[in-house]
Design a protein around this motif. Structure first.
Motif, PDB file in Angstrom:
ATOM      1  N   ASP A 242      -2.995  -1.943  11.826  1.00 10.94           N
ATOM      2  CA  ASP A 242      -4.438  -1.801  11.769  1.00 10.94           C
ATOM      3  C   ASP A 242      -4.853  -0.367  11.500  1.00 10.94           C
ATOM      4  N   LEU A 243      -3.950   0.591  11.774  1.00  9.23           N
ATOM      5  CA  LEU A 243      -4.252   1.984  11.520  1.00  9.23           C
ATOM      6  C   LEU A 243      -4.031   2.356  10.064  1.00  9.23           C
ATOM      7  N   LEU A 244      -3.203   1.596   9.365  1.00 10.80           N
ATOM      8  CA  LEU A 244      -2.734   2.000   8.054  1.00 10.80           C
ATOM      9  C   LEU A 244      -3.457   1.273   6.928  1.00 10.80           C
ATOM     10  N   LEU A 245      -3.621   1.967   5.822  1.00 11.71           N
ATOM     11  CA  LEU A 245      -4.254   1.396   4.649  1.00 11.71           C
ATOM     12  C   LEU A 245      -3.237   0.598   3.849  1.00 11.71           C
ATOM     13  N   GLY A 246      -3.636  -0.577   3.355  1.00  7.69           N
ATOM     14  CA  GLY A 246      -2.746  -1.386   2.546  1.00  7.69           C
ATOM     15  C   GLY A 246      -2.486  -0.756   1.186  1.00  7.69           C
ATOM     16  N   SER A 247      -1.502  -1.294   0.476  1.00  7.34           N
ATOM     17  CA  SER A 247      -1.092  -0.706  -0.798  1.00  7.34           C
ATOM     18  C   SER A 247      -2.186  -0.804  -1.852  1.00  7.34           C
ATOM     19  N   VAL A 248      -2.947  -1.895  -1.866  1.00  4.80           N
ATOM     20  CA  VAL A 248      -4.023  -2.036  -2.861  1.00  4.80           C
ATOM     21  C   VAL A 248      -5.060  -0.941  -2.671  1.00  4.80           C
TER      22      VAL A 248
ATOM     23  N   LEU B 177      -7.108   8.352   4.811  1.00  3.24           N
ATOM     24  CA  LEU B 177      -7.102   6.967   4.357  1.00  3.24           C
ATOM     25  C   LEU B 177      -6.313   6.069   5.302  1.00  3.24           C
ATOM     26  N   HIS B 178      -5.309   6.619   5.964  1.00  2.00           N
ATOM     27  CA  HIS B 178      -4.484   5.839   6.878  1.00  2.00           C
ATOM     28  C   HIS B 178      -4.959   5.883   8.324  1.00  2.00           C
ATOM     29  N   HIS B 179      -5.582   6.985   8.744  1.00  4.30           N
ATOM     30  CA  HIS B 179      -5.800   7.177  10.173  1.00  4.30           C
ATOM     31  C   HIS B 179      -7.221   7.553  10.576  1.00  4.30           C
ATOM     32  N   ALA B 180      -8.144   7.755   9.655  1.00  6.29           N
ATOM     33  CA  ALA B 180      -9.498   8.164  10.028  1.00  6.29           C
ATOM     34  C   ALA B 180     -10.150   7.104  10.918  1.00  6.29           C
ATOM     35  N   LEU B 181     -11.049   7.564  11.772  1.00  8.67           N
ATOM     36  CA  LEU B 181     -11.743   6.675  12.710  1.00  8.67           C
ATOM     37  C   LEU B 181     -13.124   6.283  12.204  1.00  8.67           C
ATOM     38  N   CYS B 182     -13.354   6.488  10.905  1.00  6.90           N
ATOM     39  CA  CYS B 182     -14.594   6.070  10.262  1.00  6.90           C
ATOM     40  C   CYS B 182     -14.285   5.749   8.808  1.00  6.90           C
TER      41      CYS B 182
END
Length: 273
Positions: free
Chosen positions: A91-97, A247-252
């Motif tokens: 949930d913290l990480l951005l998917g590849s797309v 992109l992976h960890h921001a809280l907004c």
């Protein structure tokens, strides 16, 4: 929706690769297409309830998702994608797309992530990371527009680092670098401050790594705005450490805005990272 721009909802998936193409004379539809039509229809219904008068179109495509969004982005003011994971860590990480689109799109890309307060714009603050070459850059203009339409404060941040190689110069260099960071902020913001006198601006020159400082500050922001550049001869944007981490960890939510290109020999300073 705040700016009243037409909305286009796109869903793309390579379902035909896994299910096989349906003959043109068949009345059946692939399960993947049925699912895609349902997802897009529900999204369109939610958008119409949220903004009844907003011009809205939809598209369902049997294509690679990243490729379809990049193509749509060539005619768009911006692309909005979600951040999704399959586990608590995911949930913290951005998917590849989302990462591919953010790194290669020709228009601003907003990745929707963060807590409920950020998603509902309760903080009343837009966070802007300012780099070395960001004098009146598109990312600065984007941040000011967002602050204006949201009636939010703009928190513009420039980071700096003390030299580690010569301890005798650290104190003197720290004062110089802090002043230089403040001057960089003033130059970057000057034109847009005049254009948007209604926007409340908070300037911060902060010692530390940009990716850490901005990620921490994102906890009190409704949107983090960062620039990314294309280098001559390279495909896609150059996502620095700050943008990649955000992109992976921001809280907004995070907006990545393409900046004017630099040459491949241009130096990347610690402030960009």
């Amino acid at each position: 929706m705040r700016q009243g721009r037409p909305l286009r909802i796109v869903y793309a998936s390579l379902w035909e690769r896994y299910e096989g193409a349906v003959p043109p004379w068949s009345t059946d539809r692939p399960w993947g297409q049925v699912l895609a039509d349902t997802i897009v229809g529900q999204a369109a219904d939610r958008a119409r309830r949220r903004a009844p008068g907003l011009p809205l179109t939809t598209r369902v495509a049997a294509e690679d998702a990243a490729g379809a969004l990049l193509q749509e982005g060539r005619q768009a003011w911006g692309v909005v994608v979600g951040a999704r994971g399959r586990t608590e860590l995911g949930d913290l990480l951005l998917g590849s797309v989302g990462l591919v689109v953010a790194a290669r799109a020709w228009c601003p890309v907003v990745v929707v992530r963060g807590d409920r307060q950020a998603l509902e714009a309760r903080h009343g603050r837009i966070l802007l990371g300012v780099g070395d070459q960001d004098v009146d850059a598109p990312s600065v203009a984007f941040a000011f527009r967002e602050a204006a339409v949201r009636d939010a404060e703009l928190d513009a941040v420039r980071t700096w680092r003390r030299p580690l190689h010569d301890p005798l110069l650290r104190g003197e260099a720290g004062v110089y670098l802090a002043e230089e960071a403040s001057e960089t902020l003033d130059k970057a913001l000057a034109a847009r401050v005049r254009e948007h006198p209604e926007v409340r601006v908070r300037r911060s020159s902060v010692e530390g790594a940009a990716h850490r400082v901005l990620t921490e500050r994102s906890a009190a922001a409704d949107l983090l705005v960062l620039g990314a550049r294309r280098r001559d001869g390279l495909v896609g944007l150059q996502l620095g450490r700050a943008a990649h981490r955000a992109l992976h960890h921001a809280l907004c939510p995070v907006a990545v805005v393409p900046q004017p290109p630099l040459t491949t020999t241009a130096a990347v300073t610690e402030g960009d990272e």
